[in-house]
Enzyme design. Structure first.
Site, PDB file in Angstrom:
ATOM      1  N   HIS A  50       0.807  -1.226   0.000  1.00 35.45           N
ATOM      2  CA  HIS A  50       0.000   0.000   0.000  1.00 35.45           C
ATOM      3  C   HIS A  50       0.836   1.270   0.000  1.00 35.45           C
ATOM      4  O   HIS A  50       0.295   2.360  -0.140  1.00 35.45           O
ATOM      5  CB  HIS A  50      -0.915   0.045   1.223  1.00 35.45           C
TER       6      HIS A  50
HETATM    7  C1  UD1 Z   1      -0.956   6.231   5.718  1.00 36.94           C
HETATM    8  C2  UD1 Z   1       0.460   6.578   6.151  1.00 36.94           C
HETATM    9  C3  UD1 Z   1       1.366   5.383   5.923  1.00 36.94           C
HETATM   10  C4  UD1 Z   1       0.826   4.143   6.603  1.00 36.94           C
HETATM   11  C5  UD1 Z   1      -0.624   3.910   6.225  1.00 36.94           C
HETATM   12  C6  UD1 Z   1      -1.194   2.813   7.089  1.00 36.94           C
HETATM   13  C7  UD1 Z   1       1.052   8.943   5.856  1.00 36.94           C
HETATM   14  C8  UD1 Z   1       1.902   9.883   5.091  1.00 36.94           C
HETATM   15  N1  UD1 Z   1       1.009   7.686   5.373  1.00 36.94           N
HETATM   16  O1  UD1 Z   1      -0.918   5.964   4.343  1.00 36.94           O
HETATM   17  O2  UD1 Z   1       2.658   5.642   6.448  1.00 36.94           O
HETATM   18  O3  UD1 Z   1       1.599   3.032   6.219  1.00 36.94           O
HETATM   19  O4  UD1 Z   1      -1.396   5.108   6.471  1.00 36.94           O
HETATM   20  O5  UD1 Z   1      -2.235   2.134   6.486  1.00 36.94           O
HETATM   21  O6  UD1 Z   1       0.462   9.303   6.856  1.00 36.94           O
HETATM   22  N2  UD1 Z   1      -8.451   5.789   2.127  1.00 36.94           N
HETATM   23  C9  UD1 Z   1      -9.729   5.307   2.264  1.00 36.94           C
HETATM   24  N3  UD1 Z   1     -10.211   5.072   3.516  1.00 36.94           N
HETATM   25  C10 UD1 Z   1      -9.486   5.297   4.618  1.00 36.94           C
HETATM   26  C11 UD1 Z   1      -8.190   5.799   4.477  1.00 36.94           C
HETATM   27  C12 UD1 Z   1      -7.688   6.037   3.228  1.00 36.94           C
HETATM   28  O7  UD1 Z   1     -10.435   5.081   1.263  1.00 36.94           O
HETATM   29  O8  UD1 Z   1      -9.977   5.038   5.727  1.00 36.94           O
HETATM   30  C13 UD1 Z   1      -7.904   6.007   0.769  1.00 36.94           C
HETATM   31  C14 UD1 Z   1      -8.168   7.382   0.210  1.00 36.94           C
HETATM   32  O9  UD1 Z   1      -8.361   7.240  -1.159  1.00 36.94           O
HETATM   33  C15 UD1 Z   1      -6.870   8.111   0.478  1.00 36.94           C
HETATM   34  C16 UD1 Z   1      -5.826   7.005   0.345  1.00 36.94           C
HETATM   35  O10 UD1 Z   1      -6.483   5.838   0.827  1.00 36.94           O
HETATM   36  O11 UD1 Z   1      -6.642   9.147  -0.415  1.00 36.94           O
HETATM   37  C17 UD1 Z   1      -4.564   7.267   1.138  1.00 36.94           C
HETATM   38  O12 UD1 Z   1      -4.862   7.531   2.507  1.00 36.94           O
HETATM   39  P1  UD1 Z   1      -3.814   8.336   3.423  1.00 36.94           P
HETATM   40  O13 UD1 Z   1      -4.303   8.313   4.821  1.00 36.94           O
HETATM   41  O14 UD1 Z   1      -3.507   9.644   2.834  1.00 36.94           O
HETATM   42  O15 UD1 Z   1      -2.497   7.511   3.303  1.00 36.94           O
HETATM   43  P2  UD1 Z   1      -2.234   5.944   3.466  1.00 36.94           P
HETATM   44  O16 UD1 Z   1      -1.816   5.396   2.147  1.00 36.94           O
HETATM   45  O17 UD1 Z   1      -3.369   5.302   4.160  1.00 36.94           O
HETATM   46  N1  UDP Z   2      -3.487  -5.214   9.257  1.00 34.05           N
HETATM   47  C1  UDP Z   2      -4.805  -5.615   9.519  1.00 34.05           C
HETATM   48  N2  UDP Z   2      -5.587  -5.984   8.455  1.00 34.05           N
HETATM   49  C2  UDP Z   2      -5.129  -5.981   7.171  1.00 34.05           C
HETATM   50  C3  UDP Z   2      -3.795  -5.565   6.927  1.00 34.05           C
HETATM   51  C4  UDP Z   2      -3.001  -5.177   7.991  1.00 34.05           C
HETATM   52  O1  UDP Z   2      -5.239  -5.639  10.667  1.00 34.05           O
HETATM   53  O2  UDP Z   2      -5.888  -6.330   6.261  1.00 34.05           O
HETATM   54  C5  UDP Z   2      -2.636  -4.776  10.392  1.00 34.05           C
HETATM   55  C6  UDP Z   2      -1.334  -5.531  10.551  1.00 34.05           C
HETATM   56  O3  UDP Z   2      -1.524  -6.658  11.369  1.00 34.05           O
HETATM   57  C7  UDP Z   2      -0.406  -4.510  11.169  1.00 34.05           C
HETATM   58  C8  UDP Z   2      -0.951  -3.187  10.693  1.00 34.05           C
HETATM   59  O4  UDP Z   2      -2.237  -3.447  10.139  1.00 34.05           O
HETATM   60  O5  UDP Z   2      -0.466  -4.526  12.593  1.00 34.05           O
HETATM   61  C9  UDP Z   2      -0.039  -2.593   9.663  1.00 34.05           C
HETATM   62  O6  UDP Z   2      -0.618  -1.445   9.125  1.00 34.05           O
HETATM   63  P1  UDP Z   2      -0.308  -0.903   7.671  1.00 34.05           P
HETATM   64  O7  UDP Z   2       0.318  -1.969   6.856  1.00 34.05           O
HETATM   65  O8  UDP Z   2      -1.542  -0.281   7.170  1.00 34.05           O
HETATM   66  O9  UDP Z   2       0.700   0.298   7.963  1.00 34.05           O
HETATM   67  P2  UDP Z   2       2.286   0.381   8.199  1.00 34.05           P
HETATM   68  O10 UDP Z   2       2.652  -0.566   9.274  1.00 34.05           O
HETATM   69  O11 UDP Z   2       2.947   0.114   6.892  1.00 34.05           O
HETATM   70  O12 UDP Z   2       2.478   1.816   8.570  1.00 34.05           O
END
Ligand code: UD1
Ligand code: UDP
Length: 362
Positions: free
Chosen positions: A205
């Protein structure tokens, strides 16, 4: 003493949960301020319910946007709440935009900040997370480094010893607290028709992977090569950012079982029984290492080098042939590496430090 927990995304909820439990156990005065960065039920609500966390007292509902839009909206919202609540300390976890906003708003109000999971470095400043980590570490008062290596990174950047505490990572606490529950709950393996040890699990992601058409294409092609080679199911619970891009680019993911993001217990179960994990997630690299499941990281660097050193993880980048080659190397890896992330008592140590330091400030 009043503690404010600022969080906003899936991994922050999961990694803060042990700290919240510890504070509840000690009857401490705290509240949760949710920025609303993650809001879809399966990225947010499900974790509060499953981990039995108290409702956030505030939700800023900032939603998605550019980095500046997200962070800017959060900054103003966090400041308003902190001015009203006047906590003695703010705790943040990790490297997201929610962390950046929480830290900046607090330090400018002269409220002490504790950064949980401090000192991680990928040394790649093109990653938004790296910038957030550096700013959070250089402005926080208490740096909770998960490992000695993280502490060395901080010392190397001139941060004083007295601010750094090596505590272990709260992800170990979370895994230990929830793994048994995961084994007892409805079995996602049955639902997906999977057999333990006979499937592959993937999560991808990160912005640098999925927002680049070429990189995401290489990864999807690599996963399809791997699935073909081993001829066992490959399950990919797809993050909303990646799902959006996959549709936009129109990639063919045939052979890959795409499912919605799962709840935490189901994901732990999927991880712990997988033959091999493919990921760009920070938390998943750690969990695979703790659960002793070999991991192939679809990146060119990692801020979790401990996983590489113990032999739990390997970097494959985003080229299909490299992904297959590294998967073949890790498929039969021996799984007896030590867990470098601590003993599952990180939350206890973090709260211990906060109590001691805040007590002596009074
Ligand atoms: C964010 C974090 C990343 C982390 C990830 C965990 C930053 C810069 N990045 O990335 O480090 O690994 O969270 O999962 O803070 N969206 C939805 N529903 C949601 C959330 C997001 O549809 O509940 C979609 C939207 O289209 C949005 C995109 O995901 O534009 C990205 O969401 P955003 O929170 O900006 O960044 P993540 O990729 O989730
Ligand atoms: N995770 C979850 N469901 C999923 C994918 C990930 O509960 O379908 C959990 C996973 O066990 C871990 C956390 O989400 O604890 C990791 O989050 P993510 O990969 O979104 O973010 P990152 O760690 O890269 O910031």
């Amino acid at each position: 003493m009043k503690v404010a927990i600022v969080l906003g995304t899936r991994p922050e909820i999961i990694k803060m949960a042990p700290i919240i439990r510890e504070m509840e156990k000690k009857n401490m005065d705290f509240f949760i301020l949710h920025t609303g960065q993650h809001y879809t039920s399966n990225m947010n609500r499900v974790f509060f319910e499953q981990l039995k966390l108290p409702e956030p007292r505030y939700n800023l509902n900032v939603g998605s946007g550019t980095h500046a839009e997200e962070t800017g909206r959060m900054l103003m919202g966090v400041e308003e709440v902190l001015l009203e609540e006047r906590p003695d300390v703010v705790l943040v976890e990790g490297d997201t935009n929610s962390v950046l906003a929480g830290v900046l708003a607090a330090v400018k109000l002269m409220i002490p900040v504790g950064h949980v999971e401090a000192g991680l470095r990928s040394h790649d400043r093109r990653m938004p997370e790296e910038i957030n980590r550096i700013i959070a570490d250089h402005t926080s008062d208490y740096l909770f480094a998960p490992t000695e290596k993280a502490k060395e990174n901080l010392l190397g950047e001139g941060i004083g010893y007295e601010r750094i505490f090596v505590t272990g990572n709260t992800i170990v606490d979370a895994v230990y607290q929830n793994l048994l529950l995961a084994e007892d709950c409805d079995d996602i393996l049955d639902d997906l028709g999977l057999k333990g040890g006979e499937y592959l699990l993937a999560t991808i992601h990160r912005q640098e992977n999925v927002d680049s058409r070429a990189r995401f294409k290489g990864i999807i092609e690599g996963l399809r090569l791997v699935q073909n080679h081993f001829n066992i199911p490959l399950v990919y619970p797809i993050h909303p950012r990646a799902e959006k891009r996959l549709k936009e680019y129109g990639f063919d993911a045939e052979g890959i079982t795409l499912i919605e993001p799962t709840d935490y217990l189901s994901f732990l179960r999927l991880e712990s029984r997988a033959r091999l994990i493919f990921t760009d997630s920070g938390g998943v690299q750690e969990e695979a290492c703790i659960l002793r499941v070999p991991c192939v990281t679809l990146r060119y660097n990692t801020e979790r080098p401990e996983t590489l050193e113990v032999g739990a993880n390997i970097l494959a980048g985003a080229e299909p042939e490299s992904i297959l080659e590294k998967a073949r190397l890790m498929f039969d890896a021996d799984r007896f590496w030590p867990n470098p992330f601590g003993d599952g008592r990180a939350a206890e140590r973090i709260i211990g430090v906060i109590e001691e330091r805040m007590g002596s400030r009074r």
